[in-house]
Motif scaffolding. Structure first.
Motif, PDB file in Angstrom:
ATOM      1  N   TYR A 116      -5.065  -8.032   7.831  1.00 24.78           N
ATOM      2  CA  TYR A 116      -4.909  -6.785   7.195  1.00 24.78           C
ATOM      3  C   TYR A 116      -5.725  -5.615   7.867  1.00 24.78           C
ATOM      4  CZ  TYR A 116      -3.260 -10.512   3.894  1.00 24.78           C
ATOM      5  OH  TYR A 116      -2.614 -11.530   3.331  1.00 24.78           O
ATOM      6  N   GLU A 117      -6.184  -5.870   8.949  1.00 29.85           N
ATOM      7  CA  GLU A 117      -7.146  -4.831   9.635  1.00 29.85           C
ATOM      8  C   GLU A 117      -6.433  -3.586   9.959  1.00 29.85           C
ATOM      9  OE1 GLU A 117      -8.762  -5.230  13.699  1.00 29.85           O
ATOM     10  OE2 GLU A 117     -10.549  -6.149  12.614  1.00 29.85           O
ATOM     11  N   LEU A 118      -5.016  -3.605  10.061  1.00 28.66           N
ATOM     12  CA  LEU A 118      -4.437  -2.307  10.281  1.00 28.66           C
ATOM     13  C   LEU A 118      -4.556  -1.194   9.085  1.00 28.66           C
ATOM     14  CD1 LEU A 118      -2.481  -0.787  12.038  1.00 28.66           C
ATOM     15  CD2 LEU A 118      -0.441  -1.905  10.722  1.00 28.66           C
ATOM     16  N   VAL A 119      -4.567  -1.815   8.026  1.00 33.02           N
ATOM     17  CA  VAL A 119      -4.856  -0.989   6.838  1.00 33.02           C
ATOM     18  C   VAL A 119      -6.249  -0.925   6.327  1.00 33.02           C
ATOM     19  CG1 VAL A 119      -4.123  -0.967   4.298  1.00 33.02           C
ATOM     20  CG2 VAL A 119      -2.575  -1.541   5.919  1.00 33.02           C
ATOM     21  N   LEU A 120      -7.096  -2.033   6.511  1.00 32.41           N
ATOM     22  CA  LEU A 120      -8.434  -2.134   6.010  1.00 32.41           C
ATOM     23  C   LEU A 120      -9.419  -1.357   6.884  1.00 32.41           C
ATOM     24  CD1 LEU A 120      -8.400  -5.631   4.534  1.00 32.41           C
ATOM     25  CD2 LEU A 120      -8.035  -3.529   3.343  1.00 32.41           C
ATOM     26  N   LYS A 121      -9.116  -1.328   8.373  1.00 25.44           N
ATOM     27  CA  LYS A 121     -10.381  -0.685   9.170  1.00 25.44           C
ATOM     28  C   LYS A 121     -10.763   0.525   8.905  1.00 25.44           C
ATOM     29  CE  LYS A 121     -11.150  -0.390  14.146  1.00 25.44           C
ATOM     30  NZ  LYS A 121     -10.615  -0.276  15.371  1.00 25.44           N
ATOM     31  N   PRO A 122     -10.060   1.475   8.633  1.00 23.88           N
ATOM     32  CA  PRO A 122     -10.423   2.999   8.252  1.00 23.88           C
ATOM     33  C   PRO A 122     -11.282   2.990   7.185  1.00 23.88           C
ATOM     34  CG  PRO A 122      -8.145   2.853   8.974  1.00 23.88           C
ATOM     35  CD  PRO A 122      -8.542   1.406   8.595  1.00 23.88           C
ATOM     36  N   ASN A 153       0.865  -1.284   0.090  1.00 24.06           N
ATOM     37  CA  ASN A 153      -0.067   0.100   0.052  1.00 24.06           C
ATOM     38  C   ASN A 153       1.003   1.326  -0.009  1.00 24.06           C
ATOM     39  OD1 ASN A 153      -2.617   1.384   0.063  1.00 24.06           O
ATOM     40  ND2 ASN A 153      -2.021   1.689   2.358  1.00 24.06           N
ATOM     41  N   LEU A 154       1.841   1.380   0.906  1.00 23.77           N
ATOM     42  CA  LEU A 154       2.720   2.332   0.892  1.00 23.77           C
ATOM     43  C   LEU A 154       3.477   2.664  -0.595  1.00 23.77           C
ATOM     44  CD1 LEU A 154       4.353   1.806   4.396  1.00 23.77           C
ATOM     45  CD2 LEU A 154       2.893   3.712   3.592  1.00 23.77           C
ATOM     46  N   LEU A 155       4.138   1.524  -1.093  1.00 18.26           N
ATOM     47  CA  LEU A 155       4.787   1.432  -2.178  1.00 18.26           C
ATOM     48  C   LEU A 155       3.860   2.087  -3.513  1.00 18.26           C
ATOM     49  CD1 LEU A 155       7.573   0.974  -3.224  1.00 18.26           C
ATOM     50  CD2 LEU A 155       6.667  -1.488  -4.044  1.00 18.26           C
ATOM     51  N   TYR A 156       2.833   1.663  -3.382  1.00 19.28           N
ATOM     52  CA  TYR A 156       1.741   2.295  -4.584  1.00 19.28           C
ATOM     53  C   TYR A 156       1.307   3.488  -4.279  1.00 19.28           C
ATOM     54  CZ  TYR A 156       2.960  -2.168  -7.199  1.00 19.28           C
ATOM     55  OH  TYR A 156       3.620  -3.091  -7.955  1.00 19.28           O
ATOM     56  N   GLY A 157       1.661   4.378  -3.426  1.00 15.20           N
ATOM     57  CA  GLY A 157       0.930   5.530  -3.207  1.00 15.20           C
ATOM     58  C   GLY A 157      -0.175   5.576  -2.243  1.00 15.20           C
ATOM     59  N   ARG A 158      -0.545   4.546  -1.489  1.00 15.92           N
ATOM     60  CA  ARG A 158      -1.657   4.274  -0.601  1.00 15.92           C
ATOM     61  C   ARG A 158      -3.120   4.178  -1.678  1.00 15.92           C
ATOM     62  NH1 ARG A 158      -0.327   5.361   4.817  1.00 15.92           N
ATOM     63  NH2 ARG A 158       1.572   6.508   5.158  1.00 15.92           N
ATOM     64  N   PRO A 159      -3.180   3.481  -2.416  1.00 17.69           N
ATOM     65  CA  PRO A 159      -4.555   3.477  -3.176  1.00 17.69           C
ATOM     66  C   PRO A 159      -5.551   2.751  -2.438  1.00 17.69           C
ATOM     67  CG  PRO A 159      -3.153   1.588  -3.472  1.00 17.69           C
ATOM     68  CD  PRO A 159      -1.999   2.316  -2.956  1.00 17.69           C
ATOM     69  N   ILE A 160      -5.338   2.288  -1.185  1.00 13.95           N
ATOM     70  CA  ILE A 160      -6.495   1.756  -0.114  1.00 13.95           C
ATOM     71  C   ILE A 160      -7.122   3.088   0.223  1.00 13.95           C
ATOM     72  CG2 ILE A 160      -7.082   0.434   1.687  1.00 13.95           C
ATOM     73  CD1 ILE A 160      -4.895  -1.395   0.834  1.00 13.95           C
ATOM     74  N   ASP A 161      -6.609   4.205   0.336  1.00 17.78           N
ATOM     75  CA  ASP A 161      -7.148   5.296   1.005  1.00 17.78           C
ATOM     76  C   ASP A 161      -8.098   5.826  -0.023  1.00 17.78           C
ATOM     77  OD1 ASP A 161      -5.242   5.146   3.038  1.00 17.78           O
ATOM     78  OD2 ASP A 161      -3.982   6.697   2.573  1.00 17.78           O
ATOM     79  N   ASN A 162      -8.332   5.172  -1.237  1.00 19.83           N
ATOM     80  CA  ASN A 162      -9.115   6.071  -2.320  1.00 19.83           C
ATOM     81  C   ASN A 162     -10.326   5.092  -2.568  1.00 19.83           C
ATOM     82  OD1 ASN A 162      -7.408   7.998  -3.017  1.00 19.83           O
ATOM     83  ND2 ASN A 162      -6.187   6.829  -4.057  1.00 19.83           N
ATOM     84  N   ILE A 163     -10.662   4.040  -1.425  1.00 20.01           N
ATOM     85  CA  ILE A 163     -11.497   3.032  -1.753  1.00 20.01           C
ATOM     86  C   ILE A 163     -12.465   3.080  -0.248  1.00 20.01           C
ATOM     87  CG2 ILE A 163     -10.468   1.597  -3.402  1.00 20.01           C
ATOM     88  CD1 ILE A 163     -10.102  -0.330  -0.931  1.00 20.01           C
ATOM     89  N   ASN A 164     -13.800   2.582  -0.542  1.00 20.05           N
ATOM     90  CA  ASN A 164     -14.531   2.331   0.673  1.00 20.05           C
ATOM     91  C   ASN A 164     -14.915   0.769   0.804  1.00 20.05           C
ATOM     92  OD1 ASN A 164     -14.809   4.907   1.772  1.00 20.05           O
ATOM     93  ND2 ASN A 164     -16.263   5.560   0.219  1.00 20.05           N
ATOM     94  N   TYR A 176      -6.547  -7.211  -6.452  1.00 19.01           N
ATOM     95  CA  TYR A 176      -7.899  -7.046  -6.595  1.00 19.01           C
ATOM     96  C   TYR A 176      -8.509  -5.768  -6.478  1.00 19.01           C
ATOM     97  CZ  TYR A 176     -12.901  -7.668  -6.180  1.00 19.01           C
ATOM     98  OH  TYR A 176     -14.427  -7.487  -5.992  1.00 19.01           O
ATOM     99  N   ILE A 177      -7.775  -5.198  -5.345  1.00 19.65           N
ATOM    100  CA  ILE A 177      -8.087  -3.620  -4.988  1.00 19.65           C
ATOM    101  C   ILE A 177      -7.594  -2.958  -6.261  1.00 19.65           C
ATOM    102  CG2 ILE A 177      -7.611  -1.813  -3.506  1.00 19.65           C
ATOM    103  CD1 ILE A 177      -7.626  -3.538  -1.209  1.00 19.65           C
ATOM    104  N   LEU A 178      -6.687  -3.015  -6.673  1.00 17.64           N
ATOM    105  CA  LEU A 178      -5.865  -2.264  -7.780  1.00 17.64           C
ATOM    106  C   LEU A 178      -6.779  -2.461  -9.127  1.00 17.64           C
ATOM    107  CD1 LEU A 178      -2.098  -2.602  -7.479  1.00 17.64           C
ATOM    108  CD2 LEU A 178      -3.670  -0.832  -6.828  1.00 17.64           C
ATOM    109  N   LEU A 179      -7.362  -3.643  -9.384  1.00 18.88           N
ATOM    110  CA  LEU A 179      -8.101  -3.971 -10.522  1.00 18.88           C
ATOM    111  C   LEU A 179      -9.636  -3.213 -10.388  1.00 18.88           C
ATOM    112  CD1 LEU A 179      -7.873  -5.763 -13.004  1.00 18.88           C
ATOM    113  CD2 LEU A 179      -8.795  -7.612 -11.792  1.00 18.88           C
ATOM    114  N   CYS A 180     -10.031  -3.145  -9.131  1.00 16.00           N
ATOM    115  CA  CYS A 180     -11.320  -2.588  -8.952  1.00 16.00           C
ATOM    116  C   CYS A 180     -11.163  -0.914  -9.195  1.00 16.00           C
ATOM    117  CB  CYS A 180     -11.723  -2.668  -7.616  1.00 16.00           C
ATOM    118  SG  CYS A 180     -12.519  -4.337  -7.004  1.00 16.00           S
ATOM    119  N   ILE A 181     -10.004  -0.253  -8.626  1.00 19.75           N
ATOM    120  CA  ILE A 181      -9.825   0.967  -8.857  1.00 19.75           C
ATOM    121  C   ILE A 181      -9.480   1.291 -10.469  1.00 19.75           C
ATOM    122  CG2 ILE A 181      -7.974   2.862  -8.468  1.00 19.75           C
ATOM    123  CD1 ILE A 181      -7.555   1.748  -5.701  1.00 19.75           C
ATOM    124  N   SER A 182      -8.871   0.522 -11.044  1.00 20.52           N
ATOM    125  CA  SER A 182      -8.582   0.736 -12.459  1.00 20.52           C
ATOM    126  C   SER A 182      -9.703   0.757 -13.400  1.00 20.52           C
ATOM    127  CB  SER A 182      -7.594  -0.435 -13.290  1.00 20.52           C
ATOM    128  OG  SER A 182      -8.078  -1.521 -12.997  1.00 20.52           O
TER     129      SER A 182
END
Length: 451
Positions: free
Chosen positions: A167-173, A77-88, A144-150
């Motif tokens: 993976y709750e540390l990243v996904l929980k928020p 997530n860090l390496l790819y610029g935190r893409p998970i911050d852009n999803i719900n 899978y998350i990157l595929l959705c965003i794309s």
């Protein structure tokens, strides 16, 4: 710890293969059973090594972590610029029933967020998890998350399980709402570990869920079910190859954008048979409404839904009807037999292939179920597929004399034996897990060759 790693990563690369490590790279020690990979990566000049092993050499730049999959996911997530911050995320709780809700929401969100369904390259989450494309579950989920965003899909439903929990540390928020459709083996605090004051869609017909949330939850609760007290219910239910019913919103609720959704009725249709389809559709429609998705889009997505698998799929052939049902738990078998009584047919022939049949208790459960339903479902033949011969004759004694029992070591031979005896309006019911996945393909080949 992790908030400083973004600077460490920068534009550097990361690898899980010690042979490919190079100066300036981060090596994730995921697949080596020994410390060999650690020393290889160090020799190749890796600037940082992440491992769950203990290494006493102070010269090696190591960070030891408890869960390396979780750490790898965080680093991706860090390496790819935190893409998970852009999803719900939509958290779905309910085992196999949860899978159906996830699949329905996948279709609705894909249709809503993507201009052309034909151009979607998105595969469902179940495929992403079991795919051989990547070795690690962290890679599969992140891909899978990157595929959705794309594909411009920013709302992603996920069936909560132990693999997701890590993976709750990243996904929980990122959890935006939750759906509780069935009893969940997770501890109650895990179910409610996501954001409070967010919508919580619950199956009101399940007493366990009601008891679990009683006075312990700060979420906005929206109930669904066949109970008159539910905020969302179904009326005029018609069962068949296509299940039809009226979706009824009985109480107002507020969408994510703040729009008030007033009570209404909507006729919907979904392929497949069984009450689970109704419950899953009620949950999926309600969740989609929360995200302000148009009713027509929801209706079309539900009607176009294809399980592409064995969720009690029904295929009509010239001389018989094939029903394929994915069964891996005792409850799966019970629900399948219950669904059969809704169909009109002549005689029922059953093939069961399940690795758990080697266990005496499970085998006796299956035979007991066949005995219970043999008369009401007109079961004429029960065929068991086992990889190796097993002494199960003693368990046959509980079955009625008019029910023929056969055993085969190969699925193809079992199908060859039974297809030639099927006549018009007979049903061939195939039950089991992944080991029987190829059954429909084998049947089509046999029919083409006019076996």
């Amino acid at each position: 710890m992790f908030r400083h790693w973004g600077q460490i990563l920068g534009n550097k690369r990361m690898t899980t293969d010690s042979e490919n490590s190079a100066p300036g790279m981060i090596y994730i020690d995921m697949y080596q059973k020994s410390r060999k990979g650690i020393y290889k990566a160090y020799k190749n000049g890796a600037s940082l090594i992440i491992t769950d092993k203990s290494v006493s050499d102070p010269q090696i730049p190591i960070i030891k972590v408890k869960d390396i999959e979780e750490t790898y996911f965080t680093l991706l997530n860090l390496l790819y610029g935190r893409p998970i911050d852009n999803i719900n995320l939509v958290g779905v709780y309910g085992g196999g029933k949860g899978d159906l809700v996830v699949n329905l929401l996948d279709g609705i969100f894909a249709k809503h967020f993507t201009s052309s369904v034909a151009k979607i390259e998105l595969t469902d989450f179940t495929y992403a998890v079991v795919s051989d494309k990547f070795k690690s579950t962290a890679e599969k989920l992140f891909y899978y998350i990157l595929l959705c965003i794309s594909n411009n899909i920013r709302i992603i439903p996920i069936n909560y399980c132990s693999d997701i929990k890590r993976y709750e540390l990243v996904l929980k928020p990122r959890y935006d709402c939750n759906i509780l459709i069935d009893e969940c083996p997770m501890e109650e605090r895990e179910i409610y570990s996501t954001n409070s004051e967010k919508p919580l869609f619950i199956n009101i017909d399940n007493p366990y869920i009601l008891k679990a949330i009683d006075g312990e939850n700060k979420n906005i609760v929206i109930t669904f079910g066949l109970n008159k007290k539910a905020a969302v219910t179904a009326t005029s239910i018609e069962h068949g190859e296509i299940t039809k019913f009226n979706y009824c919103l009985q109480r107002t609720f507020c969408s994510k954008s703040g729009t008030m959704i007033e009570p209404f009725e909507l006729p919907v249709s979904i392929k497949g048979l069984g009450i689970n389809k109704v419950y899953s559709a009620l949950a999926a429609i309600s969740c989609a409404l929360y995200y302000d998705i148009r009713l027509e889009c929801i209706r079309e997505a539900l009607y176009e839904y294809d399980d592409k698998g064995r969720d009690f799929s029904i295929v009509k052939h010239d001389s018989f009807i094939l029903i394929n049902s994915y069964c891996i738990t005792e409850n799966d078998y019970k629900e399948t037999f219950e669904k059969m009584q809704m169909l009109d047919y002549k005689d029922l022939y059953i093939i069961i292939s399940d690795s758990k049949l080697y266990h005496k208790d499970f085998r006796r459960f299956v035979f007991s179920l066949a005995n219970e339903w043999s008369i009401s479902l007109d079961i004429k033949e029960l065929t068991i597929v086992l990889d190796e011969k097993s002494n199960i004759i003693e368990d046959y004694q509980q079955l009625p004399d008019n029910l023929q029992i056969k055993c085969f070591e190969q699925l193809s031979k079992a199908l060859m034996s039974i297809i030639g005896h099927l006549s018009d309006r007979d049903v061939l019911l195939i039950l089991g897990g992944d080991e029987i996945y190829s059954s429909q393909f084998i049947i089509e080949l046999l029919l083409q060759s006019k076996y």
